[in-house]
Design an enzyme around this catalytic site. Sequence first.
Site, mmCIF file in Angstrom:
data_model
loop_
_atom_site.group_PDB
_atom_site.id
_atom_site.type_symbol
_atom_site.label_atom_id
_atom_site.label_comp_id
_atom_site.label_asym_id
_atom_site.label_seq_id
_atom_site.Cartn_x
_atom_site.Cartn_y
_atom_site.Cartn_z
ATOM 1 N N SER A 1 -6.324 -16.899 -18.692
ATOM 2 C CA SER A 1 -5.829 -18.120 -17.904
ATOM 3 C C SER A 1 -4.985 -19.151 -18.820
ATOM 4 C CB SER A 1 -7.217 -18.746 -17.380
ATOM 5 O OG SER A 1 -7.621 -17.807 -16.521
HETATM 6 N N1 SAH Z 1 -11.967 -15.432 -18.467
HETATM 7 C C1 SAH Z 1 -10.775 -14.523 -18.738
HETATM 8 C C2 SAH Z 1 -9.684 -14.377 -17.572
HETATM 9 C C3 SAH Z 1 -9.926 -12.957 -17.157
HETATM 10 S S1 SAH Z 1 -9.215 -12.365 -15.844
HETATM 11 C C4 SAH Z 1 -10.233 -14.837 -20.361
HETATM 12 O O1 SAH Z 1 -10.564 -15.933 -20.727
HETATM 13 O O2 SAH Z 1 -9.659 -14.001 -20.948
HETATM 14 C C5 SAH Z 1 -10.642 -12.127 -14.724
HETATM 15 C C6 SAH Z 1 -11.358 -11.059 -14.937
HETATM 16 O O3 SAH Z 1 -12.286 -11.015 -14.021
HETATM 17 C C7 SAH Z 1 -10.687 -9.775 -15.419
HETATM 18 O O4 SAH Z 1 -10.724 -9.171 -16.533
HETATM 19 C C8 SAH Z 1 -11.357 -8.806 -14.194
HETATM 20 O O5 SAH Z 1 -11.646 -7.446 -14.669
HETATM 21 C C9 SAH Z 1 -12.446 -9.494 -14.047
HETATM 22 N N2 SAH Z 1 -13.460 -9.167 -12.792
HETATM 23 C C10 SAH Z 1 -12.799 -9.122 -11.480
HETATM 24 N N3 SAH Z 1 -13.808 -8.750 -10.727
HETATM 25 C C11 SAH Z 1 -14.975 -8.820 -11.493
HETATM 26 C C12 SAH Z 1 -16.430 -8.392 -11.086
HETATM 27 N N4 SAH Z 1 -16.844 -8.212 -9.645
HETATM 28 N N5 SAH Z 1 -17.210 -8.760 -11.911
HETATM 29 C C13 SAH Z 1 -17.001 -8.779 -13.473
HETATM 30 N N6 SAH Z 1 -15.539 -8.908 -13.557
HETATM 31 C C14 SAH Z 1 -14.771 -8.970 -12.726
#
Ligand code: SAH
Length: 222
Positions: free
Chosen positions: A70
């Site tokens: 993000s």
């Molecule tokens: N917090 C992260 C941003 C990641 S983007 C950072 O700092 O880099 C969002 C993430 O949520 C992705 O990696 C995606 O695979 C994950 N995601 C989506 N649905 C999910 C679920 N049901 N349970 C766990 N992770 C999930």
Amino acid sequence: MQGYEAERAAMIAAVRSTAAAAGVRDRARISPAVLDALRAVPRHEFVPPDLRGRAYENRPLPIGEDQTISQPYIVALMTDLLEPRPGHVVLEVGTGSGYQAAVLSRLVRRVHSVEIVEPLARSSAARLARLGYANVEVRHGDGYAGWPERGPFDAIIVTAGADHVPPPLVEQLKPGGRMVIPVGRGDQELLLIEKRADGTVRRRSVLPVAFVPFTRAPGGLR
Ligand code: SAH
């Protein structure tokens, strides 16, 4: 600190000016502790090698597997909305690169983070361990169900856009706890959910946002 000093300072300046301009109630200033945590975490370690030179720009970046890390302002805003305290135990859904977990880990006692894409769960766990973030625990799985064995939580942060607020997450929030989650089909809004001491829940819409989708494990929970 390990390099990129000028870039880190510029990133913090950009986060502050974005916060001042964004018009989010109570959050025109991000708290100094949150800004210190953002300044301290080596964001260049959380992006692919070819994007290191852009790691401190105030924008989201691709991290592989069709996912993104993000924008620093959004990380700062979501972290600040949680009002993290040193004794807190926090759940993150969507570990991704591990960057948000690393920022939070500097402000609270423990971070438990669930990631549904297995290669990301593996690589972020290894990265966080290598960088010394010993109070972060990463698990591969569907975060819709939360992590009941580690809860209840003082705060919960969801970093993927869901079409509704998963009830298990609200259940796993302590009375007095706070959750931030992007919600919406198509257009998303960042929601702040507060569970009051008497257990009633209040929602507030904070800001329009655009997160990668919240996905579900086929066949339900794991
Ligand atoms: N917090 C992260 C941003 C990641 S983007 C950072 O700092 O880099 C969002 C993430 O949520 C992705 O990696 C995606 O695979 C994950 N995601 C989506 N649905 C999910 C679920 N049901 N349970 C766990 N992770 C999930």
